[in-house]
Scaffold this active site. Structure first.
Site, short mmCIF file in Angstrom:
data_model
loop_
_atom_site.label_atom_id
_atom_site.label_comp_id
_atom_site.label_asym_id
_atom_site.label_seq_id
_atom_site.Cartn_x
_atom_site.Cartn_y
_atom_site.Cartn_z
N ARG A 78 1.06 -1.45 -0.09
CA ARG A 78 -0.35 0.18 0.26
C ARG A 78 0.82 0.79 0.67
O ARG A 78 2.10 1.69 1.14
CB ARG A 78 -1.34 0.04 1.32
CG ARG A 78 -2.23 1.16 1.62
CD ARG A 78 -2.98 0.94 2.18
NE ARG A 78 -3.33 2.74 3.01
CZ ARG A 78 -3.06 3.29 3.56
NH1 ARG A 78 -2.86 2.90 4.44
NH2 ARG A 78 -3.82 4.13 3.41
N HIS A 122 -2.93 10.83 0.98
CA HIS A 122 -2.00 10.41 2.37
C HIS A 122 -1.35 12.18 2.45
O HIS A 122 -0.35 12.34 2.73
CB HIS A 122 -1.29 9.54 2.21
CG HIS A 122 -1.15 8.57 3.62
ND1 HIS A 122 -0.96 7.58 3.59
CD2 HIS A 122 -0.70 8.86 4.85
CE1 HIS A 122 -0.61 7.72 5.05
NE2 HIS A 122 -0.41 8.08 5.38
N GLU A 167 -7.12 8.32 6.65
CA GLU A 167 -7.63 9.39 7.83
C GLU A 167 -7.94 10.14 7.41
O GLU A 167 -6.84 11.16 7.90
CB GLU A 167 -5.85 8.73 8.23
CG GLU A 167 -5.36 7.79 8.58
CD GLU A 167 -4.50 7.02 9.58
OE1 GLU A 167 -4.07 8.38 10.27
OE2 GLU A 167 -4.50 6.13 10.06
N ASN A 292 -6.75 2.07 10.09
CA ASN A 292 -5.82 1.91 10.62
C ASN A 292 -5.53 1.86 12.47
O ASN A 292 -6.92 2.77 12.66
CB ASN A 292 -4.64 2.86 10.69
CG ASN A 292 -4.54 3.15 8.56
OD1 ASN A 292 -5.43 2.71 8.21
ND2 ASN A 292 -4.49 4.72 8.39
N TYR A 294 -3.91 1.43 16.15
CA TYR A 294 -2.42 1.65 16.63
C TYR A 294 -2.77 1.15 18.20
O TYR A 294 -2.22 0.77 18.68
CB TYR A 294 -1.62 2.88 16.40
CG TYR A 294 -1.22 2.90 15.09
CD1 TYR A 294 0.45 2.33 14.29
CD2 TYR A 294 -1.87 3.32 13.53
CE1 TYR A 294 0.61 2.77 13.37
CE2 TYR A 294 -1.56 4.04 12.28
CZ TYR A 294 -0.06 3.34 11.96
OH TYR A 294 0.59 3.41 10.70
N GLU A 352 -2.63 -0.64 8.34
CA GLU A 352 -1.65 -0.15 9.10
C GLU A 352 -2.02 -0.68 10.50
O GLU A 352 -2.75 -0.57 10.86
CB GLU A 352 -1.86 2.00 8.81
CG GLU A 352 -1.76 2.27 8.11
CD GLU A 352 -0.98 4.09 8.04
OE1 GLU A 352 -0.76 4.53 9.07
OE2 GLU A 352 -1.49 4.14 7.14
C1 FCB Z 1 -0.74 7.23 10.73
C2 FCB Z 1 -0.48 7.41 9.91
C3 FCB Z 1 1.03 7.35 8.62
C4 FCB Z 1 2.03 7.40 9.79
C5 FCB Z 1 1.32 6.39 10.87
C6 FCB Z 1 2.24 6.67 11.84
O1 FCB Z 1 -1.89 8.37 11.51
O2 FCB Z 1 -1.42 7.83 8.62
O3 FCB Z 1 1.11 7.84 8.06
O4 FCB Z 1 1.98 8.33 9.93
O5 FCB Z 1 0.19 7.17 11.48
#
Ligand code: FCB
Length: 451
Positions: A78, A122, A167, A292, A294, A352
Site C-alpha cells: 500500500r 495521504h 485517515e 488503521n 495503533y 496500517e
Molecule cells: C498514521 C498515518 C501514517 C503514520 C502512522 C504512524 O496515522 O497514516 O502516515 O504516520 O500513523
C-alpha cells in the site's frame, strides 16, 4: 496431514507507506509544492526542522525497495500518490513525468507478483489548492474527483485496489482543529467544514470510479476503541463523545447517512447545519474499508481536554511505544468486530498497524537490527487479527506500518516504524528482526504466530 488455515489462502500480506514520508525529491521532474513540503520548511513545525526533501530517497530507489518487499514475501503493498507530482497546480495540466513514476512503480510491483493498493490522498495537498482554501473550499470535492479520474484512467488496468483518503480524521483534527499537522490551521469553526468536504471528496471519487473503474475502491480510517475508565455517568458520556469523534465521525455518514448525534454537543456553536443533499451523496458504501489501528483509549471525563472533555487514563501495567501509545492488541479484535457489527459485511483490511520503538541510527557491527518489542507488537496484533477472522470478521488483508523507517510527520526522523531500518546518512536498508519474523509469518501463512 493437517493443513493450517488460520489465514485464508488469498489473504493479503502487505506493508504500507505514503508518498511524502518516503519518496524524497518532492520537487523533482516538474512536481508542484505540497502542503507538507511547505509546513516542514516552516521553522518550528517539525522535530529538529526535519523535512521530506530526501526521506528514504524512494523516488530513485523504488526498484531496490520492491526487491526488499519481494525478499519479505509480501504479496501486497500500500502506497500513496503525491497529487502535486501528477498535477503541479492541483488541477489543470498533468505533469507526465510525475505520473510516469507511479506507472513504473506499479509495473515493478506487478513484475514481482505484488498487488498494489493505491491511496490517492495521504495528506499532501498541492500547495496551490491550499491557497484556494484547501479542504475548506467546497470545490475541493471536484478537484479531488478530477485528480482521481486521471489516476483511474492511467492505472486501473493494473491497480485493483484503490483508496480515496487516508485517515480524514487526522487531516481535519491535526490540520484544521489543532494545527499540529499541515496546513497548520487551528480553528474549531473550520474543522467540521474540512471534514465534511473530505467526505464529499471521497464520495465524489467513488462515484467517478463506479462510472469507469473495473476493480475496487475503498476508504481508510484510523480507529481507536474507547473503553470507559469507570461506570460513572460522566466517564460513560465522555467515552461516547470520544467514540463519536474518533470512530463514528467518518463512518456513520458513509454507511448510515448521518453524523453522530454527539458532534453538535462537542463542537457547540461551531457545528454547522449541513444540507441533507450532501449527506445523500456522502452515503456511498465503499467496496472495502481499511482500518488503521495503533492503540486504544481508556476514557475519563476531563474538563481540561478540548474539545471532547475526554481524557486518556494511563495504564501503568502496560507497555507504551516511543510515541507513548499504549500497546493493546485486543483492541484490534474489538474494533474489527465493532465495525463488522455496526456497518455490516463490508470487506475489511487492516491497512496500517505498527509501532515506533527505539532502534539505533545504524545497524549493529554484525549488520543486524534487533527489535524485540516491535516483533512482539507484530506477533500479538497478527494474533488479534486472526482472532477477528475466527469470530467471523470479513478480514481480507493486513498491512504493517511501515515498510521502511521514514519521515514521521511532525516527529521528523525521530520515530522509527519500519520493518526495514534506514540509515539516513547512507540510505542503507537493513531488514530488522521484526521484518524477518513477518517474512516467516507470511511464509507459514500464520503458523509461526502460534508456535
Ligand atoms: C498514521 C498515518 C501514517 C503514520 C502512522 C504512524 O496515522 O497514516 O502516515 O504516520 O500513523
Amino acid at each position: 496431514m493437517t493443513v493450517f488455515t488460520a489465514f485464508p489462502a488469498d489473504f493479503q500480506w502487505g506493508a504500507a507507506t505514503s508518498a511524502y514520508q518516503i519518496e524524497g525529491s518532492p520537487l523533482a521532474d516538474g512536481a508542484g509544492r505540497n502542503i507538507w513540503h511547505e509546513f516542514a520548511h516552516t521553522p518550528g513545525q517539525t522535530h529538529n526542522g526535519d523535512t521530506g526533501d530526501v526521506a528514504c530517497d524512494h523516488y530513485h530507489r523504488y526498484r531496490d525497495d520492491v526487491a526488499l518487499m519481494r525478499e519479505l514475501g509480501l504479496n501486497a503493498y500500500r502506497f500513496s500518490v503525491s497529487w502535486s507530482r501528477v498535477l503541479p497546480e492541483g488541477r489543470g495540466a498533468v505533469n507526465p513525468r510525475g505520473l510516469d513514476f507511479y506507472q513504473r512503480l506499479v509495473d515493478a510491483l506487478l513484475e514481482q507478483g505484488i498487488q498494489p493498493m493505491l491511496t490517492l490522498y495521504h495528506w499532501d495537498l498541492p500547495a496551490a489548492l491550499d491557497r484556494l482554501g484547501g479542504w475548506l473550499n467546497p470545490d475541493s470535492a471536484h478537484w479531488f474527483a478530477d485528480y482521481a479520474q486521471i489516476l483511474f484512467r492511467a492505472l486501473d488496468d493494473r491497480v485493483k485496489f484503490w483508496v480515496t483518503l487516508n485517515e480524514p480524521w487526522v487531516v481535519a483534527d491535526g490540520g484544521y482543529l489543532h494545527g499540529v499537522l499541515a496546513p497548520g490551521r487551528r480553528n474549531p469553526f473550520a474543522a467540521p467544514h474540512a471534514a465534511h468536504h473530505l467526505l464529499r471528496a471521497s464520495a465524489a471519487a467513488i462515484q467517478t470510479y463506479r462510472a469507469e473503474g473495473r476493480h475496487q475502491i475503498g476508504l481508510v480510517v484510523n480507529l481507536e476503541p474507547k473503553y470507559p475508565a469507570s461506570e460513572t455517568v460522566a466517564d460513560l458520556d465522555a467515552t461516547m463523545r470520544a467514540d463519536a469523534y474518533w470512530n463514528r465521525y467518518y463512518l456513520d455518514p458513509v454507511f448510515l447517512g448521518s453524523y453522530p448525534p454527539e458532534l453538535p454537543e462537542i463542537f457547540g456553536a461551531a457545528w454547522p447545519s449541513f444540507p441533507d443533499a450532501d449527506l445523500d451523496v456522502i452515503r456511498q458504501s465503499p467496496d472495502f474499508l481499511g482500518v488503521n489501528y495503533y492503540s486504544r483509549q481508556v476514557v475519563r471525563h476531563d474538563p481540561d481536554d478540548w474539545p471532547l472533555a475526554a481524557g486518556r487514563v494511563r495504564q501503568p501495567q502496560q507497555t507504551y511505544t516511543n510515541l507513548d501509545w499504549e500497546v493493546y492488541p485486543q483492541g484490534l479484535t474489538d474494533i474489527l468486530e465493532w465495525v463488522a457489527g455496526r456497518y455490516g459485511s463490508v470487506p475489511l483490511y487492516v491497512t496500517e498497524n505498527g509501532a515506533a520503538f527505539y532502534d539505533p541510527p545504524q545497524a549493529d557491527a554484525d549488520g543486524a537490527v534487533n527489535d524485540p518489542l516491535r516483533q512482539r507488537y507484530l506477533r500479538d496484533h497478527l494474533r488479534a487479527a486472526q482472532a477477528a477472522l475466527d469470530r467471523g470478521v470479513n478480514l481480507r488483508g493486513y498491512f504493517a506500518w511501515s515498510l521502511l523507517d521514514n519521515f514521521e510527520w511532525a516527529h521528523g526522523y525521530s520515530q522509527r516504524f519500519g520493518l526495514i531500518h534506514v540509515d539516513y546518512a547512507t540510505q542503507q536498508r537493513t531488514i530488522k528482526a521484526s521484518g524477518r519474523f513477518y517474512a516467516e509469518v507470511i511464509r507459514s501463512r500464520g503458523a509461526t504466530l502460534f508456535q
